[in-house]
Motif scaffolding. Structure first.
Motif: not given
Lengths: 221, 241
Positions: A1-10
């Motif tokens: 899970m990358g930085v932007f994926e985390i930002i997107s998911d949360y």
């Protein structure tokens, strides 16, 4: 899970945290700037009464860690007064207090160091006090204090992070909550850094605009 | 008439101005001369009320300011009717040259037609047309000095106090300043010029005040430059010549 994926998911959680952080500074900045400027000006005008008192408080506030002020206002003081105040407003009060004295100090010092010869030449030209403040002192002082005020605003933004320790759901606390759920500290705290850099860049851009729009280099070559 | 009597001023224990008296008449130019550190600039600051004398009196038209009384109220029309061109000029650095001239005008109620005509004349006379949009730090000291002179004249004051008005000007512009000041004198202005240039003082002034160590050593018409009464003034003049 990358930085932007985390930002997107949360994103909802991050947005809530970002909203609370921005709401904190939306309260603290105007309070600090307006009251700090007024206090600095009054301290200059009444150097030996309000000025000494204000600078005394300023030294105490500057020497006390913000966390101590925050905790003291949130726990012992509310216990002693037998009141319960929303941590958000306790945070606004505590950080505003620091901002007021820091900004007041900057304004006071800029007035002390203001080249009085420009006021003298304005007086002999027959300008009234209000025009001297508006047209001569303020434009020169704004340029002089802008970099210091900018630093204070960025420091205050970073200080809001401490409010997580008294349960204000701002960016840092949200990041901790997400980290507790998925344990990705590197990515999550990188994301947190991105948010803070983003807000700081906005402040820098605004300050740059003010500098370009309202001031110019007046130094002698 | 702007009269002052027994004006004294000390900084700490050092007495800078030691009880001087004089009269400034409208339509006359008085040259204030003396060695460096004699108190010329301090006297100009005191007469312009940027600093209050410790004691003494200043009589301005119909008002009397007695500085033995600690509560002094400066008459509302003292500035800009009495104005100063400072040695260091003190043009406002954040305003263009034109705005330096126009800002005081916006605050005063002088006749628009008079203002426009006079300003046009002075700007052309001092050859400053192309510099009006520039800021003080973009111009030479000589150009700034001419703007400071124009700013003061455009206030249409009754009395103008010039502190070393020619300090940064070349011979040609000194000549032009002389011409402008004589014109102002003819229009009824009372003028004081603190200067080191004895030739300039001789050419332009009606009266001479020789100040040394905070005291007037000699005061009189400009004839005293040719026939000084005191040995000290005579020696001072011989050193300059």
């Amino acid at each position: 899970m990358g930085v932007f994926e985390i930002i997107s998911d949360y994103r909802n959680l991050f947005l809530e945290g970002l909203g609370n952080t921005l709401l904190l500074v939306a309260y603290i900045y105007p309070i600090g700037l307006v009251i700090g400027t007024i206090l600095g000006t009054i301290s200059y005008k009444y150097k030996y009464s309000i000025g000494i008192l204000s600078r005394g408080f300023s030294t105490i506030v500057a020497a006390t860690p913000i966390l101590v002020i925050l905790f003291w206002l949130h726990y012992p003081l509310q216990y002693m007064l037998d009141v319960v105040i929303d941590p958000f407003y306790t945070s606004v009060f505590a950080i505003s207090l620091v901002a007021i004295f820091l900004i007041s100090d900057i304004i006071y010092n800029s007035l002390v160091e203001f080249p009085q010869q420009y006021v003298a030449s304005a007086k002999v030209c027959g300008l009234d006090s209000l025009t001297i403040v508006r047209k001569i002192q303020l434009p020169i002082i704004v340029r002089q204090v802008l970099p210091s005020i900018l630093n204070i605003l960025v420091i205050i933004l970073q200080t809001t992070l401490f409010t997580s320790l008294i349960s204000v759901n701002e960016l840092f606390r949200v990041s901790q909550q997400i980290n507790a759920e998925i344990y990705r500290p590197v990515e999550i705290y990188t994301a947190l850094g991105i948010f803070y850099v983003g807000i700081s860049l906005l402040i820098f851009a605004m300050a740059h605009f003010i500098k370009i729009r309202f001031t110019r280099n007046i130094s002698e070559v | 008439m702007l009269n002052f009597s027994d004006i004294k001023k000390s900084y700490g224990k050092t007495e800078i101005i030691k009880g001087v008296s004089g009269e400034i008449h409208q339509g006359e130019i008085t040259a204030l001369i003396g060695p460096s550190g004699s108190g010329k600039s301090t006297l100009i600051r005191l007469l312009s009320l940027l600093e209050n004398p410790d004691s003494g009196k200043i009589e301005y038209d119909n008002g009397l300011l007695d500085f033995s009384n600690k509560k002094i109220t400066i008459p509302s029309d003292y500035w800009p009717n009495v104005t100063v061109v400072f040695q260091q000029l003190y043009l406002w650095p954040h305003l263009t040259m034109m705005d330096n001239i126009l800002l005081p005008h916006k605050n005063n109620s002088s006749d628009e037609k008079w203002f426009k005509e006079k300003l046009d004349y002075l700007i052309n006379f001092f050859e400053l047309n192309e510099y009006l949009g520039r800021y003080p730090n973009q111009l030479s000291i000589g150009q700034r000095q001419r703007i400071a002179i124009i700013r003061a004249i455009m206030l249409n004051p009754k009395y103008i106090l010039f502190d070393e008005v020619t300090a940064s000007l070349d011979i040609e512009h000194i000549q032009k300043v002389k011409e402008v000041l004589l014109k102002e004198k003819a229009e009824g202005k009372g003028i004081i010029i603190a200067t080191h240039l004895i030739g300039f003082a001789k050419a332009i002034s009606d009266n001479i005040w020789f100040l040394e160590k905070g005291k007037f050593i000699e005061q009189g018409t400009k004839e005293i430059l040719n026939k000084p009464k005191t040995e000290r003034f005579s020696k001072f003049l011989s050193l300059i010549e």
